[in-house]
Each structure stands twice: as structure tokens, then as C-alpha cells.
Motif scaffolding. Structure first.
Motif, PDB file in Angstrom:
ATOM      1  N   ALA A   1       0.850  -1.179   0.000  1.00  0.00           N
ATOM      2  CA  ALA A   1       0.000   0.000   0.000  1.00  0.00           C
ATOM      3  C   ALA A   1       0.890   1.235   0.000  1.00  0.00           C
ATOM      4  O   ALA A   1       2.014   1.210   0.476  1.00  0.00           O
ATOM      5  CB  ALA A   1      -0.890   0.011   1.247  1.00  0.00           C
ATOM      6  N   PRO A   2       0.412   2.366  -0.558  1.00  0.00           N
ATOM      7  CA  PRO A   2       1.249   3.558  -0.642  1.00  0.00           C
ATOM      8  C   PRO A   2       1.731   4.011   0.730  1.00  0.00           C
ATOM      9  O   PRO A   2       0.986   4.012   1.700  1.00  0.00           O
ATOM     10  CB  PRO A   2       0.309   4.593  -1.263  1.00  0.00           C
ATOM     11  CG  PRO A   2      -0.711   3.784  -1.985  1.00  0.00           C
ATOM     12  CD  PRO A   2      -0.872   2.530  -1.175  1.00  0.00           C
ATOM     13  N   THR A   3       3.012   4.402   0.794  1.00  0.00           N
ATOM     14  CA  THR A   3       3.587   4.892   2.033  1.00  0.00           C
ATOM     15  C   THR A   3       3.237   6.362   2.228  1.00  0.00           C
ATOM     16  O   THR A   3       3.322   7.152   1.300  1.00  0.00           O
ATOM     17  CB  THR A   3       5.127   4.742   1.978  1.00  0.00           C
ATOM     18  OG1 THR A   3       5.425   3.361   1.781  1.00  0.00           O
ATOM     19  CG2 THR A   3       5.762   5.224   3.262  1.00  0.00           C
ATOM     20  N   ALA A   4       2.854   6.740   3.425  1.00  0.00           N
ATOM     21  CA  ALA A   4       2.509   8.126   3.692  1.00  0.00           C
ATOM     22  C   ALA A   4       3.739   9.001   3.571  1.00  0.00           C
ATOM     23  O   ALA A   4       4.856   8.587   3.851  1.00  0.00           O
ATOM     24  CB  ALA A   4       1.915   8.252   5.090  1.00  0.00           C
ATOM     25  N   VAL A   5       3.542  10.233   3.149  1.00  0.00           N
ATOM     26  CA  VAL A   5       4.632  11.190   3.059  1.00  0.00           C
ATOM     27  C   VAL A   5       4.341  12.344   3.995  1.00  0.00           C
ATOM     28  O   VAL A   5       3.297  12.418   4.623  1.00  0.00           O
ATOM     29  CB  VAL A   5       4.814  11.695   1.609  1.00  0.00           C
ATOM     30  CG1 VAL A   5       5.279  10.569   0.732  1.00  0.00           C
ATOM     31  CG2 VAL A   5       3.511  12.279   1.074  1.00  0.00           C
ATOM     32  N   ALA A   6       5.291  13.283   4.074  1.00  0.00           N
ATOM     33  CA  ALA A   6       5.191  14.321   5.082  1.00  0.00           C
ATOM     34  C   ALA A   6       3.950  15.186   4.913  1.00  0.00           C
ATOM     35  O   ALA A   6       3.292  15.538   5.875  1.00  0.00           O
ATOM     36  CB  ALA A   6       6.450  15.195   5.033  1.00  0.00           C
TER      37      ALA A   6
ATOM     38  N   THR B   1      11.345   0.447   5.232  1.00  0.00           N
ATOM     39  CA  THR B   1       9.984   0.992   5.241  1.00  0.00           C
ATOM     40  C   THR B   1       9.871   2.286   4.453  1.00  0.00           C
ATOM     41  O   THR B   1       8.771   2.691   4.092  1.00  0.00           O
ATOM     42  CB  THR B   1       9.521   1.273   6.685  1.00  0.00           C
ATOM     43  OG1 THR B   1      10.320   2.324   7.239  1.00  0.00           O
ATOM     44  CG2 THR B   1       9.627   0.033   7.548  1.00  0.00           C
ATOM     45  N   GLY B   2      10.977   2.943   4.201  1.00  0.00           N
ATOM     46  CA  GLY B   2      10.939   4.262   3.581  1.00  0.00           C
ATOM     47  C   GLY B   2      10.818   5.390   4.578  1.00  0.00           C
ATOM     48  O   GLY B   2      10.880   6.564   4.196  1.00  0.00           O
ATOM     49  N   GLN B   3      10.665   5.060   5.850  1.00  0.00           N
ATOM     50  CA  GLN B   3      10.514   6.076   6.880  1.00  0.00           C
ATOM     51  C   GLN B   3      11.835   6.423   7.565  1.00  0.00           C
ATOM     52  O   GLN B   3      11.879   7.312   8.414  1.00  0.00           O
ATOM     53  CB  GLN B   3       9.501   5.608   7.931  1.00  0.00           C
ATOM     54  CG  GLN B   3       8.119   5.313   7.368  1.00  0.00           C
ATOM     55  CD  GLN B   3       7.524   6.501   6.633  1.00  0.00           C
ATOM     56  OE1 GLN B   3       7.528   7.609   7.141  1.00  0.00           O
ATOM     57  NE2 GLN B   3       7.027   6.273   5.430  1.00  0.00           N
ATOM     58  N   GLU B   4      12.906   5.728   7.211  1.00  0.00           N
ATOM     59  CA  GLU B   4      14.202   6.011   7.818  1.00  0.00           C
ATOM     60  C   GLU B   4      14.647   7.438   7.472  1.00  0.00           C
ATOM     61  O   GLU B   4      14.327   7.949   6.381  1.00  0.00           O
ATOM     62  CB  GLU B   4      15.246   5.007   7.328  1.00  0.00           C
ATOM     63  CG  GLU B   4      15.003   3.576   7.782  1.00  0.00           C
ATOM     64  CD  GLU B   4      14.057   2.781   6.878  1.00  0.00           C
ATOM     65  OE1 GLU B   4      13.976   1.561   7.042  1.00  0.00           O
ATOM     66  OE2 GLU B   4      13.394   3.406   6.013  1.00  0.00           O
ATOM     67  N   PRO B   5      15.392   8.092   8.357  1.00  0.00           N
ATOM     68  CA  PRO B   5      15.816   9.477   8.092  1.00  0.00           C
ATOM     69  C   PRO B   5      16.550   9.657   6.776  1.00  0.00           C
ATOM     70  O   PRO B   5      16.351  10.663   6.086  1.00  0.00           O
ATOM     71  CB  PRO B   5      16.727   9.794   9.292  1.00  0.00           C
ATOM     72  CG  PRO B   5      16.214   8.921  10.389  1.00  0.00           C
ATOM     73  CD  PRO B   5      15.771   7.649   9.713  1.00  0.00           C
TER      74      PRO B   5
END
Length: 518
Positions: free
Chosen positions: A24-29, A373-377
Motif C-alpha cells: 500500500a502507498p507509504t505516507a509522506v510528510a 519501510t521508507g521512513q528512515e531518516p
């Protein structure tokens, strides 16, 4: 649509597999809603704002310019690729409602659109039923895609309970006794949607079928027709599925094209990587033999093309990309080329061994992935966003050079592990600008040859009539100068920013387009 527990389970699974499957699409800022921009506005915004507005990370060190200057002259013999002049540009649209994604796909220059997908279990929950109302919400979307001249690749998946070979597994294989029933379903499906106003001509059976049912949840949107106890990982059973379905699809629409469902092909079965560097223990790569199982069991005449998936992974420590599972990318012997090159050549070799030379190849999931996850800094800053934009012309020029019929970015919006070209709110990222410009520069181009003779420079040459376009980048990360034998007409960055035309070209990890026109 997955629930949260399934999402967590699948994320853990993919850490094990270390490769790409649907998410599912990853949330962005920024999650605020806005109207999708026009093509011109998107390119301008992407050029002006090339990063996501989050944490900055250090860029890779710029290395010294090489000396002396290498000179490159075009190869005298043309090396044409299949499907000359047809665009390879494509995007995957995520979700049950894709209407809002169609305008940016079209204005971005996409030719292909992939969508996952049509659920057999919804349309035929009981054998012999045809509940077309289950697809009613999608029919307008099919029409909108056709009206925008977007070629849809429709995935058909989800085995109904009455046809499951593995009870409870909707993603699993079809029982042998129900193969004919699936063939009749596909006949009716293709008959209905191949005609106007839908005009669907490309059908993909399953999504990553080379996954064993035990590895994923029952309703997984990928898999799971594999068999870990079979030397060919279940390819033989899939061949029987193709043999039952293919004649019925062609009877419904002789122009229809049937694709082997997007193969995961996690790692190289010919030269398996080590499970851990220096361990000496080879990784389990038998799932990649699924395609050979299809061919060895008589399925070669029952499909028109192969859909496969090829992701590369961002390494924030050096700022480049690689896929160690296929010995590809930065640090490899072949230099900085996308993994689709290794995977497509593996498939071509297998096809050639069985005497098949006319099958089309589609990379139906490509992207640069970041982190687990794509959420890493390090996935949030300028380094990754710049590399993702740079990756766009590299993967699409490589796809064109390798003779792929289509190369589908996964996803257009939102993305998985920050793979998206635009944010969930519709704001374009720099990678969208790079995609849009690549579609302009590569549209109608024919592969002419690979750049050789310039140490540390990678790239391809393309022609269209008496026009010539090269795509060039550093294959080892070193910045260098390269001298060409003619003054270019124009030079552009990956985002389409004009540069000063000169015979001495600066080559870095960021690709450039070099053009000659009369």
C-alpha cells in the motif's frame, strides 16, 4: 485492501526476501489535498523543488575529474532493439479508485498503465456465476484510461474458494479440475472488456506467482502459486494454467496479449549470492526457476510475453544504488547499471534455450527503493530524492536498450518505500519531472548502441531519423570529463535543465542527455 496486521507481516517478509513486491502507498510528510498539476507545472515544480521537505542527509563526495580525456566515436554498426519506436514509459496506479491518478499519468508521458486488479473471486464467487457488477465501479476508469490513450495492463488474480488448489489461499494456484472453468471465465472477461469503450488488450495472470503459499497471507495481492518442494518452484502447474486459458483468451480476442504474471525473481539462480557477505552459504534462489518450469512443462506456446519485477536499492552511505541479489549496480563488475539488465538477460537466455525468441518482456515493477519501510531518516532527504530522479533516465534508457516492451514505475503516487513519483497530495517530486522529461527525450527513439571506449562512462545511444540522443552517466561514481567528436546541438540534465553544449562533457552520477540534430 490489506489490514494493518497483514501490512506488518508483509513488511517483515520482504525484509527476508530483500526485494520488491506490492505494498500500500507509504505516507509522506505532506498529506494535504491539492489539484494535480499540469505537465508544464509539474516539471517546473520538480526542477525548483527537487526534494521532499524533511531531514537532509549528507551527499556523496564528488570525486576528482578524470584525466586524460577519453574520446568516444559512435559504433559503425547499428544494434536495433525489438518494438522500435514504441514508448516503454509506464506507471502503476494504486488503489480501487484511480481516477485522480489518470491525469498526471497522461501528462507525465506514460504510455503504459498497470493496475492490480480484477478479482476472479469477486466476479465468480460460485462456479458459473458472472457478477459483473463487482467490476462496475472500475468500468468508467477503464474508459478514462482508453480515452487518454493509456494502454492498460490488467492483472487478474484471486482464486475463488471453489477453485482453490490450496484451500483458503485466494492468492494460490487453481485446482487442476477447475482450469477449464478459469479458461471460460477469461473468455467471458476478455470478450467483455477487449471491445470499445474499454479496449483492454494486455492481461497478466497473477502478480508474483513465484512465491510459495506458506509465505504470505491468504488474500495477498502478490503470489502465491509457487511450490517450494518443486525443483522448478511450481512453474509446471502454472504452465498447465496457461495451456487451459490461452486458447480461450485468443478465441475471445485474437489481438489480446497474455503475460506471465509479474515474476518476483528474487535472486540469481545461476550464481546465487551469499546469504551474508563472507558466509559462503548461497541464498535460496530456486523461485527464479519458475519460468524454466513453465517452458520445461510445455507452456511456452501459451503466452505472449513475460512480466517481471526489477528493483534497485538505495545505499545512503555511498549515495548510489545496487541489487546484490543479482550482482548488479554500484560496486559490481559491470558498473552502475540497473538490475533490469541482469534479469532481462537471464530471461532471454532461458527463452533461447527452449527455442523462443519472439516473446515480449515487460518490467512491470521498477523503482528505486529506500530502507526497509521508507521512513528512515536517510530516505527523507535530498540524497535519496536526487538519486531517485537520476535513476529514472537510467532505468528507462536501459529498458529501451534491452528491448523491453514496457517499463512500469511502481507507483505513480504515494509509493512503496518512498518509490512514488508524486506525493499523496498530488505534489510532484523531482523524479516525476525526470519521468516526464525522459518520456519526451526517449519517445520514438530506437536503440543504436551502447557507449564504449570511454573509461568509467556508462550510457546508450538512440536514433530517430537523422536525430541522435545519448544518455550518459558515471559507471563508477567518479566525476570525469569526456570528449566527443562533434559539437552537440543540446545537453540537458535528468530534469530537462539545459546545459551549455560543448564537445567536452562533464560526466557524473547524474545522467545527462546529449542530442544532435541537423
Amino acid at each position: 485492501m490489506r489490514n494493518v496486521s497483514n501490512f506488518i507481516f508483509l513488511a517483515a517478509l520482504m525484509l527476508l526476501l530483500a526485494t520488491g513486491c506490492n505494498r500500500a502507498p507509504t505516507a509522506v510528510a505532506d498529506e494535504t489535498q491539492s489539484t494535480s498539476p499540469t505537465a508544464t507545472e509539474a516539471l517546473e515544480q520538480a526542477a525548483e523543488t527537487p526534494t521532499d521537505p524533511v531531514t537532509e542527509v549528507p551527499e556523496a563526495t564528488v570525486l576528482p575529474v578524470a584525466s586524460p580525456l577519453p574520446t568516444f566515436t559512435p559504433l559503425p554498426t547499428a544494434v536495433p532493439a525489438p518494438f522500435q519506436g514504441q514508448s516503454v514509459m509506464g506507471v502503476e496506479l494504486w488503489g480501487q479508485n484511480i481516477v485522480s491518478q489518470i491525469p498526471p499519468a497522461a501528462s507525465g508521458g506514460a504510455f503504459w498503465v498497470r493496475w492490480n486488479g480484477i478479482l476472479w473471486s469477486d466476479v465468480e464467487p460460485n462456479e458459473g456465476d458472472r457478477i459483473w457488477e463487482a467490476l462496475g465501479a472500475y468500468e468508467q476508469q477503464f474508459q478514462d484510461l482508453a480515452a487518454n490513450d493509456l494502454k492498460l495492463i490488467a492483472i487478474v488474480r484471486s482464486t475463488p474458494r471453489w477453485a482453490q488448489a490450496v484451500p483458503g489461499k485466494f492468492c494460490g494456484p487453481v485446482a487442476e479440475a477447475k482450469l477449464a472453468a478459469f479458461g471460460e471465465f477469461m473468455f467471458d472477461l476478455v470478450s467483455r472488456y477487449s471491445r470499445e469503450p474499454y479496449h483492454i488488450k494486455y492481461w497478466e495472470l497473477g502478480n508474483e506467482p513465484d512465491v510459495d503459499p506458506s509465505l504470505v497471507p491468504p488474500n495477498s495481492p502478490f503470489g502465491c502459486m509457487g511450490d517450494k518442494n518443486d525443483p522448478f518452484y511450481g512453474g509446471g502447474a502454472y504452465a498447465r494454467l496457461l495451456n487451459a486459458v490461452y486458447p480461450r483468451i485468443k478465441a475471445a480476442d485474437p489481438e489480446a496479449q497474455l503475460l506471465v504474471g509479474g515474476l518476483l525473481m528474487d535472486c540469481d539462480p545461476v550464481d546465487p549470492p551469499e546469504t551474508a557477505p563472507g558466509s559462503g552459504v548461497p541464498k535460496y534462489c530456486d523461485p527464479s526457476r519458475f519460468i524454466e518450469g513453465i517452458l520445461a512443462n510445455g507452456g511456452g506456446d501459451s503466452f505472449d510475453g513475460i512480466s517481471f519485477h526489477a528493483y534497485d536499492f538505495y545505499n545512503f552511505q555511498n549515495g548510489f544504488f545496487a541489487n546484490d541479489n543479482w550482482h548488479s549496480g554500484f560496486g559490481s563488475e559491470v558498473g552502475l547499471f540497473p538490475v533490469l539488465v541482469a534479469k532481462s538477460r537471464y530471461l532471454k537466455n532461458i527463452l533461447a534455450q527452449y527455442g523462443y525468441f519472439n516473446k515480449s518482456l515487460f518490467n512491470t515493477e521498477t523503482a528505486l527503493l529506500c530502507g526497509s519501510t521508507g521512513q528512515e531518516p536517510f530516505c527523507q532527504g535530498a540524497g535519496f530524492n536526487q538519486m531517485k530522479a537520476d535513476y529514472v533516465p537510467i532505468t528507462y534508457s536501459a529498458a529501451l536498450a534491452e528491448g523491453l516492451q514496457g517499463n512500469i514505475w511502481f507507483y505513480l503516487q504515494g509509493g512503496w518505500r518512498r518509490s512514488g513519483l508524486i506525493q499523496n497530495n498530488g505534489s510532484p517530486l523531482s523524479a516525476y519531472g525526470a519521468f516526464q522529461f525522459a518520456s519526451q527525450m526517449l519517445d520514438g527513439k530506437v536503440f543504436w548502441g551502447q557507449v564504449t571506449g570511454a573509461d568509467g562512462v556508462a550510457g546508450y545511444m538512440f536514433r530517430q531519423g537523422d536525430q541522435e540522443t545519448w544518455v550518459l552517466w558515471s559507471s563508477d561514481g567518479n566525476a570525469r570529463l569526456m570528449e566527443v567528436d562533434r559539437m552537440p546541438t543540446a545537453v540537458f540534465s535528468a530534469l530537462g535543465v539545459p546545459q551549455n553544449p560543448t564537445q567536452t562533457l562533464e560526466i557524473t552520477i547524474s545522467p545527462i542527455y546529449v542530442a544532435w540534430a541537423p
